[in-house]
Design a protein around this motif. Structure first.
Motif, PDB file in Angstrom:
ATOM      1  N   GLY A   9       0.827  -1.186  -0.232  1.00 19.22           N
ATOM      2  CA  GLY A   9      -0.106  -0.045  -0.025  1.00 19.22           C
ATOM      3  C   GLY A   9       0.774   1.097   0.004  1.00 19.22           C
ATOM      4  O   GLY A   9       0.517   2.530   0.639  1.00 19.22           O
ATOM      5  N   ASN A  11       1.320   3.444  -1.981  1.00 20.55           N
ATOM      6  CA  ASN A  11       1.125   4.795  -2.593  1.00 20.55           C
ATOM      7  C   ASN A  11      -0.211   5.342  -1.898  1.00 20.55           C
ATOM      8  O   ASN A  11      -0.869   6.139  -2.575  1.00 20.55           O
ATOM      9  CB  ASN A  11       0.992   4.724  -4.003  1.00 20.55           C
ATOM     10  N   LEU A  14      -0.933   6.717   4.333  1.00 21.78           N
ATOM     11  CA  LEU A  14       0.119   6.095   5.267  1.00 21.78           C
ATOM     12  C   LEU A  14       1.091   5.570   4.717  1.00 21.78           C
ATOM     13  O   LEU A  14       2.426   5.910   4.949  1.00 21.78           O
ATOM     14  CB  LEU A  14      -0.728   5.242   6.196  1.00 21.78           C
ATOM     15  N   ASP A  34      -0.577  -1.157  -5.491  1.00 21.53           N
ATOM     16  CA  ASP A  34      -1.558  -2.256  -5.920  1.00 21.53           C
ATOM     17  C   ASP A  34      -1.111  -2.576  -7.360  1.00 21.53           C
ATOM     18  O   ASP A  34      -1.864  -3.581  -7.787  1.00 21.53           O
ATOM     19  CB  ASP A  34      -2.744  -1.642  -6.008  1.00 21.53           C
ATOM     20  N   ILE A  39      -3.460  -8.137  -2.585  1.00 23.41           N
ATOM     21  CA  ILE A  39      -3.323  -8.871  -1.390  1.00 23.41           C
ATOM     22  C   ILE A  39      -4.653  -9.934  -1.287  1.00 23.41           C
ATOM     23  O   ILE A  39      -4.575 -10.709  -0.521  1.00 23.41           O
ATOM     24  CB  ILE A  39      -3.345  -8.086  -0.018  1.00 23.41           C
ATOM     25  N   ALA A  62      -5.766  -0.993   2.328  1.00 29.93           N
ATOM     26  CA  ALA A  62      -6.700  -1.737   2.912  1.00 29.93           C
ATOM     27  C   ALA A  62      -7.902  -0.974   1.878  1.00 29.93           C
ATOM     28  O   ALA A  62      -7.761  -0.198   1.000  1.00 29.93           O
ATOM     29  CB  ALA A  62      -6.937  -0.671   4.410  1.00 29.93           C
ATOM     30  N   THR A  64     -10.587   1.802   2.209  1.00 29.09           N
ATOM     31  CA  THR A  64     -10.742   2.696   3.234  1.00 29.09           C
ATOM     32  C   THR A  64     -12.095   3.560   2.968  1.00 29.09           C
ATOM     33  O   THR A  64     -12.496   4.636   3.556  1.00 29.09           O
ATOM     34  CB  THR A  64      -9.539   3.453   3.475  1.00 29.09           C
ATOM     35  N   VAL A  79     -10.699  -7.363   1.017  1.00 31.15           N
ATOM     36  CA  VAL A  79      -9.497  -6.538   1.028  1.00 31.15           C
ATOM     37  C   VAL A  79      -9.041  -6.824   2.731  1.00 31.15           C
ATOM     38  O   VAL A  79      -7.930  -7.056   2.921  1.00 31.15           O
ATOM     39  CB  VAL A  79      -9.537  -5.150   0.700  1.00 31.15           C
ATOM     40  N   TYR A 101      -2.510  -2.148  10.256  1.00 25.97           N
ATOM     41  CA  TYR A 101      -3.241  -0.844  10.780  1.00 25.97           C
ATOM     42  C   TYR A 101      -4.798  -1.221  10.762  1.00 25.97           C
ATOM     43  O   TYR A 101      -5.424  -1.948   9.924  1.00 25.97           O
ATOM     44  CB  TYR A 101      -2.959   0.101  10.069  1.00 25.97           C
ATOM     45  N   SER A 102      -5.402  -0.815  12.059  1.00 25.13           N
ATOM     46  CA  SER A 102      -6.794  -1.254  12.201  1.00 25.13           C
ATOM     47  C   SER A 102      -7.438   0.258  12.630  1.00 25.13           C
ATOM     48  O   SER A 102      -6.527   1.276  12.636  1.00 25.13           O
ATOM     49  CB  SER A 102      -7.030  -2.085  13.173  1.00 25.13           C
ATOM     50  N   LYS A 131     -12.608  -4.530   9.140  1.00 27.83           N
ATOM     51  CA  LYS A 131     -11.191  -4.259   9.927  1.00 27.83           C
ATOM     52  C   LYS A 131     -11.149  -5.252  10.946  1.00 27.83           C
ATOM     53  O   LYS A 131      -9.913  -5.844  11.373  1.00 27.83           O
ATOM     54  CB  LYS A 131     -11.311  -2.866  10.246  1.00 27.83           C
ATOM     55  N   THR A 152      -5.843   3.021  14.615  1.00 26.51           N
ATOM     56  CA  THR A 152      -5.530   4.458  14.839  1.00 26.51           C
ATOM     57  C   THR A 152      -6.922   5.053  14.468  1.00 26.51           C
ATOM     58  O   THR A 152      -7.855   4.476  14.178  1.00 26.51           O
ATOM     59  CB  THR A 152      -4.381   4.663  13.728  1.00 26.51           C
ATOM     60  N   ALA A 153      -6.837   6.382  14.147  1.00 32.45           N
ATOM     61  CA  ALA A 153      -8.327   6.939  13.937  1.00 32.45           C
ATOM     62  C   ALA A 153      -8.005   8.420  13.088  1.00 32.45           C
ATOM     63  O   ALA A 153      -6.758   9.106  13.528  1.00 32.45           O
ATOM     64  CB  ALA A 153      -8.874   7.434  14.974  1.00 32.45           C
ATOM     65  N   LEU A 155      -7.216   9.904  10.444  1.00 36.30           N
ATOM     66  CA  LEU A 155      -5.622  10.395   9.940  1.00 36.30           C
ATOM     67  C   LEU A 155      -5.582  11.537   8.973  1.00 36.30           C
ATOM     68  O   LEU A 155      -6.767  11.649   8.300  1.00 36.30           O
ATOM     69  CB  LEU A 155      -5.178   9.073   9.354  1.00 36.30           C
TER      70      LEU A 155
HETATM   71  N1  NAP Z   1      -7.441   7.341   6.708  1.00 38.25           N
HETATM   72  C1  NAP Z   1      -7.886   7.277   8.238  1.00 38.25           C
HETATM   73  O1  NAP Z   1      -8.501   8.265   8.731  1.00 38.25           O
HETATM   74  C2  NAP Z   1      -7.762   5.815   8.825  1.00 38.25           C
HETATM   75  C3  NAP Z   1      -8.607   5.605  10.249  1.00 38.25           C
HETATM   76  C4  NAP Z   1      -8.202   4.503  10.960  1.00 38.25           C
HETATM   77  C5  NAP Z   1      -7.578   3.439  10.428  1.00 38.25           C
HETATM   78  N2  NAP Z   1      -7.117   3.679   8.942  1.00 38.25           N
HETATM   79  C6  NAP Z   1      -6.069   2.606   8.769  1.00 38.25           C
HETATM   80  O2  NAP Z   1      -4.954   2.939   8.347  1.00 38.25           O
HETATM   81  C7  NAP Z   1      -4.536   2.116   7.164  1.00 38.25           C
HETATM   82  C8  NAP Z   1      -4.098   3.314   5.944  1.00 38.25           C
HETATM   83  O3  NAP Z   1      -5.027   4.009   5.676  1.00 38.25           O
HETATM   84  P1  NAP Z   1      -4.971   5.065   4.358  1.00 38.25           P
HETATM   85  O4  NAP Z   1      -5.643   6.141   4.733  1.00 38.25           O
HETATM   86  O5  NAP Z   1      -3.457   5.527   4.309  1.00 38.25           O
HETATM   87  O6  NAP Z   1      -5.492   4.329   3.164  1.00 38.25           O
HETATM   88  P2  NAP Z   1      -5.523   4.846   1.636  1.00 38.25           P
HETATM   89  O7  NAP Z   1      -5.109   6.180   1.425  1.00 38.25           O
HETATM   90  O8  NAP Z   1      -6.981   4.438   1.228  1.00 38.25           O
HETATM   91  O9  NAP Z   1      -4.433   3.466   1.092  1.00 38.25           O
HETATM   92  C9  NAP Z   1      -4.809   2.104   0.773  1.00 38.25           C
HETATM   93  C10 NAP Z   1      -3.816   1.685  -0.216  1.00 38.25           C
HETATM   94  O10 NAP Z   1      -4.194   0.348  -0.230  1.00 38.25           O
HETATM   95  C11 NAP Z   1      -4.268  -0.058  -1.585  1.00 38.25           C
HETATM   96  N3  NAP Z   1      -4.929  -1.416  -1.816  1.00 38.25           N
HETATM   97  C12 NAP Z   1      -6.397  -1.514  -1.839  1.00 38.25           C
HETATM   98  N4  NAP Z   1      -6.859  -2.506  -2.116  1.00 38.25           N
HETATM   99  C13 NAP Z   1      -5.496  -3.445  -2.409  1.00 38.25           C
HETATM  100  C14 NAP Z   1      -5.266  -4.787  -2.597  1.00 38.25           C
HETATM  101  N5  NAP Z   1      -6.161  -5.598  -3.288  1.00 38.25           N
HETATM  102  N6  NAP Z   1      -3.760  -4.871  -2.903  1.00 38.25           N
HETATM  103  C15 NAP Z   1      -2.977  -4.099  -2.878  1.00 38.25           C
HETATM  104  N7  NAP Z   1      -3.051  -2.849  -2.416  1.00 38.25           N
HETATM  105  C16 NAP Z   1      -4.529  -2.520  -2.251  1.00 38.25           C
HETATM  106  C17 NAP Z   1      -4.943   1.081  -2.307  1.00 38.25           C
HETATM  107  O11 NAP Z   1      -4.609   1.138  -3.619  1.00 38.25           O
HETATM  108  P3  NAP Z   1      -5.417   2.142  -4.739  1.00 38.25           P
HETATM  109  O12 NAP Z   1      -6.133   3.090  -3.854  1.00 38.25           O
HETATM  110  O13 NAP Z   1      -4.753   2.332  -5.784  1.00 38.25           O
HETATM  111  O14 NAP Z   1      -6.227   0.844  -5.135  1.00 38.25           O
HETATM  112  C18 NAP Z   1      -4.190   2.389  -1.662  1.00 38.25           C
HETATM  113  O15 NAP Z   1      -2.818   2.657  -2.119  1.00 38.25           O
HETATM  114  C19 NAP Z   1      -5.486   1.378   6.596  1.00 38.25           C
HETATM  115  O16 NAP Z   1      -5.332  -0.060   7.149  1.00 38.25           O
HETATM  116  C20 NAP Z   1      -6.907   1.900   7.120  1.00 38.25           C
HETATM  117  O17 NAP Z   1      -8.037   1.039   7.335  1.00 38.25           O
HETATM  118  C21 NAP Z   1      -7.201   4.687   8.367  1.00 38.25           C
END
Ligand code: NAP
Length: 285
Positions: A9, A11, A14, A34, A39, A62, A64, A79, A101-102, A131, A152-153, A155
């Motif tokens: 992940g 790009n 996080l 991806d 995954i 994830a 998301t 996923v 990360y959850s 999750k 986490t939360a 973000l």
């Molecule tokens: N953002 C928040 O506020 C928040 C809060 C609590 C917890 N979290 C957790 O923190 C972590 C990071 O979140 P984030 O906000 O950085 O997420 P994000 O920006 O949405 O990034 C998720 C990445 O996962 C990739 N992905 C999706 N499906 C995939 C697959 N089948 N195989 C490989 N890669 C795949 C996506 O690629 P594409 O987009 O190119 O498909 C994207 O690059 C996650 O576990 C999320 O649940 C986030």
């Protein structure tokens, strides 16, 4: 960090923060987007990771889209639960540690005092449920000393859409901004989350950790602080979630208590307004 890392992940929001950190240091990192790995496909995942032979797998991938997950449940679970199971199985086969990360959304959000790591889970939406299943797959497959789960939360970071950037954009285009005041959580800077993660790895501290910037506030408080720190003159109006209906229900009190993380790291976890101020400086407001 001189151990070999597979960053999945790479790009996402996080993942990109990890890349900044690793590019600045001397880390041996294989960044996987991806396009490099899916995954949800076990054979392919294991094949890619076997070639890398990582000592640590950091999973930032994830599904998301919280609201979309209500409709697109199958993909969210594919996923966030099945994909994570595949990573845990791969980590087990390759004798790697898994960092994952959850979310605060594994909790019902009815406890205004906040949640410790062992509090009872009961997600109120499909994203949270998917999750939670991901966490359970890891715990079923790996021993506690083989993984770190960081819940986490709220973000925000340097890449993509996030609440801070949205508020800054609205402040430049609107005179009045309405923000919900009945969901309480802890805004968290991805840069701090990356630092806590790498510090835990250095300490070989494993298990499940709540990991958010300290203190809490509503989305309204968060918005007010963004406008104050950024010097934006905009009227902020507090509204209820009822006035802003979304497909996915949100927990009212998403407060994760950080005590375990703080104890393991042996330094205080930065308060969210301070972390926000640092972020706003870093994006050169
Ligand atoms: N953002 C928040 O506020 C928040 C809060 C609590 C917890 N979290 C957790 O923190 C972590 C990071 O979140 P984030 O906000 O950085 O997420 P994000 O920006 O949405 O990034 C998720 C990445 O996962 C990739 N992905 C999706 N499906 C995939 C697959 N089948 N195989 C490989 N890669 C795949 C996506 O690629 P594409 O987009 O190119 O498909 C994207 O690059 C996650 O576990 C999320 O649940 C986030």
């Amino acid at each position: 960090m001189n151990r070999k890392i597979a960053l999945i992940g790479a790009n996402g929001m996080l993942g990109t923060e990890f890349m900044y950190k690793f590019q600045a240091g001397n880390s041996k990192v294989a960044p996987l987007t991806d396009r490099d790995i899916d995954i949800t496909d076990y054979e392919y995942t294991l094949e890619v990771l076997t070639q890398i032979k990582p000592e640590i797998i950091i999973n930032c991938a994830a599904y998301t889209a919280v609201d979309q997950a209500e409709q697109d449940m199958e993909m969210a679970f594919k996923v966030n639960a099945l994909g994570v199971k595949h990573l845990a199985q791969s980590a087990d086969k390759l004798h790697s540690h898994l960092v994952h990360y959850s979310t605060d959304y594994v909790f019902p959000g009815t406890n205004a005092d906040g949640y410790l790591e062992d509090a009872e889970t009961a997600p109120v939406n499909q994203y949270g449920a998917s999750k939670l299943q991901g966490e359970q797959e890891i715990a079923k497959t790996l021993a506690p000393h083989q993984y770190i789960i960081m819940r986490t939360a709220w973000l925000y970071g340097n890449l993509g859409k996030n609440f801070v950037r949205t508020m800054l954009r609205l402040a430049d285009t609107m005179d009045v901004v309405k923000v919900v005041n009945d969901q309480i959580g802890s805004p968290t800077h991805t840069k701090d989350l990356v630092q806590w993660t790498t510090d835990l790895l250095k300490l070989s501290a494993y298990g499940t950790f709540h990991s958010v910037n300290s203190g809490s506030g509503s989305w309204y408080d968060f918005a007010k602080e963004i406008f104050r720190l950024a010097g934006k003159k905009v009227e902020t109006v507090a509204v209820t979630s009822r006035e802003f209906p979304t497909p996915a229900k949100r927990p009212a009190f998403s407060i994760l208590i950080n005590k375990k993380l703080e104890k393991a790291l042996n330094y205080p976890i930065k308060k969210w307004p301070e972390a926000l101020s640092e972020y706003l400086h870093s994006i050169k407001l």
